[in-house]
Structures are given as C-alpha cells and as structure tokens.
Design a protein around this motif. Structure first.
Motif: not given
Length: 266
Positions: A238, A236, A142, A115-118, A136-137, A242, A112
């Motif tokens: 997304l 993931f 979000r 990558t900044g992703e959920t 969570d992202s 994406t 997390a």
C-alpha cells in the motif's frame, strides 16, 4: 562467425563422464538457468559463461542441449538466448497438478479487483524473499513488484512471518549480515528484526513500513499447508500514507482470504 552460428555448429559430445562429473554438469545447468532467471533478459552465451564461471566450450554444450530440448530459445540474431516454450509447459504442468494453486490465483485476482490495491503471493527462496505472483494496483499511485526477484528477508513484512518457526539463533545464522542494510543505506538492527518476528508469530500477521521502499506500507498474512507449515504469504503493498482505518479494513480482509486458502484440516 556469429554466436548464433556457433550455437548451431557446437553440439554436446556423447556423455562418457563419471557420476561425479555428470553431477557437476547438472549443477552447471541449474546455475545457468538461475543466471538467466536473475538477469530477467536474454544473454549471449559468452556472457553467461562469465557470469557462472564456466568454460565457454562447456557453456555452449549446455546451451545447445537446452536449445534442442526447447528449454531455451535463441532471441534475435546476435546469439542471445532465453527461456523457451518448454519452460511454459513445465509451469503449466505444475499449476495444473497442484490443485491448490488455481485457488490462490483466483484469490489474487479477486482481491485486486475488489480493493484496487497491489496484491502479492510471496515465499522464500533459499535465504531470500521472492514474489511468486502479483496483481498490480490500478490506482493513480501505482505500486508494482517484479516477480522472481530475490530480496533480503529483513526488508519485508512476509519475511517476518516466514521465519516465525525459527528460534533467534537459527535466524541469526540464516540471515546474511549485509541483508540488514536497507536500500536507502539505513541499517535495520538485528534485535529489532528478531522482535518483529516474535510479534508476527504472536499476532499471526505482519506489517512493515518504509523498509524496502520509503513510500510503501506492507501487510502480510500466512497461508498454511496441510501440515500447518507456513511456506506462502498473501500480501498487500500500500502507499505509505494509506489511512489507518483503511489499513485495518484491508488487513482483516487479507487475513480472512489467506485463512480460506489454508490446507490445514483438508
């Protein structure tokens, strides 16, 4: 008399039940705890009794015993109850006894952050899919998921992997027919789902788009236990838009980290 006062005054009688009656009592305890888990919020004992189809007197006895054991606690002044701190201790004991689990949590945190992703840890519970843990992202769009909420397996990328050990007849028997109905009312053809399971088995990963949510794209990779069985997935979730290059990059990272968590050969 308030429900809280009733809880204090009502005490379970000394157990004189036969083995069969005692077994039914244990079943009711499990069903009661499951009802609270699904509700995800405190409930009044009367509401619990209606939810689980048990007599109010029996439900009060069970609740009071669980209160005495700190497995439940009262919430507010209107007779609501919810999980108590003993439940935290049970979870703590599990996570510390299972040396593998801290590695998984560390991986969730790291993925997390990188990558900044959920990112999710997923599994099956009966014939439903469930998120066991989630990060969570942090992005502007979000995406979050509720831990512990049971979801029909066909709605998920992970479900295709987690059923990949089954043959087609076993899958047909395992999935309730109504679970092929997606949240937006569309029906997922059973043969399409079976083909997706076969593809996941062949590829060693799974992707799904716009199933549980029209705005999400899901990637899932298996975590293998010491016997080579697939009981957990790393995922993931997304945004649907994406870019493909980004999805390919994230899938490679996901598969690498999931493989590093496998216990095969350890």
């Amino acid at each position: 008399m308030t429900e809280t006062e009733t809880l204090e005054r009502s005490r379970p009688e000394t157990a004189t039940a036969t083995g069969g009656e005692r077994k039914r009592g244990i079943d009711r305890v499990i069903i009661l705890l499951e009802a609270l888990l699904r509700q995800r919020a405190p409930m009044r004992v009367g509401d619990i009794a209606r939810r689980i189809g048990a007599p109010r007197s029996t439900t009060y006895e069970i609740v009071n015993r669980l209160l005495e054991a700190d497995m439940l606690e009262t919430v507010g002044t209107d007779g609501h109850v919810y999980f108590g701190h003993a439940m935290h201790l049970f979870g703590w004991a599990y996570s510390h006894h299972n040396a593998h689990y801290p590695r998984i949590i560390e991986t969730l945190d790291r993925l997390a952050a990188e990558t900044g992703e959920t990112v999710q840890l997923c599994s099956l519970r009966g014939n439903k899919y469930v998120v066991l843990d989630c990060r969570d992202s942090a992005g502007p769009f979000r995406i979050s998921s509720q831990v512990g909420v049971e979801v029909p397996i066909p709605w998920t990328a992970s479900g295709r992997l987690l059923l990949s050990h089954m043959d087609e007849d076993a899958v047909r028997a395992f999935i309730p027919p109504e679970d092929y109905r997606l949240p937006d009312g569309r029906w997922l053809p059973q043969e399409e789902f079976l083909a997706a399971i076969a593809l996941a088995r062949q590829q060693g990963y799974s992707e799904s788009a716009a199933l549980a949510d029209r705005f999400t794209w899901c990637l899932a990779a298996p975590i293998l236990d010491g016997r080579g069985a697939m009981t957990l997935t790393l995922c993931f979730v997304l945004p649907i838009d994406t870019p493909e290059a980004r999805r390919i990059e994230l899938l490679a990272l996901l598969r690498e980290r999931a493989a590093s968590l496998g216990l095969v050969g350890e």
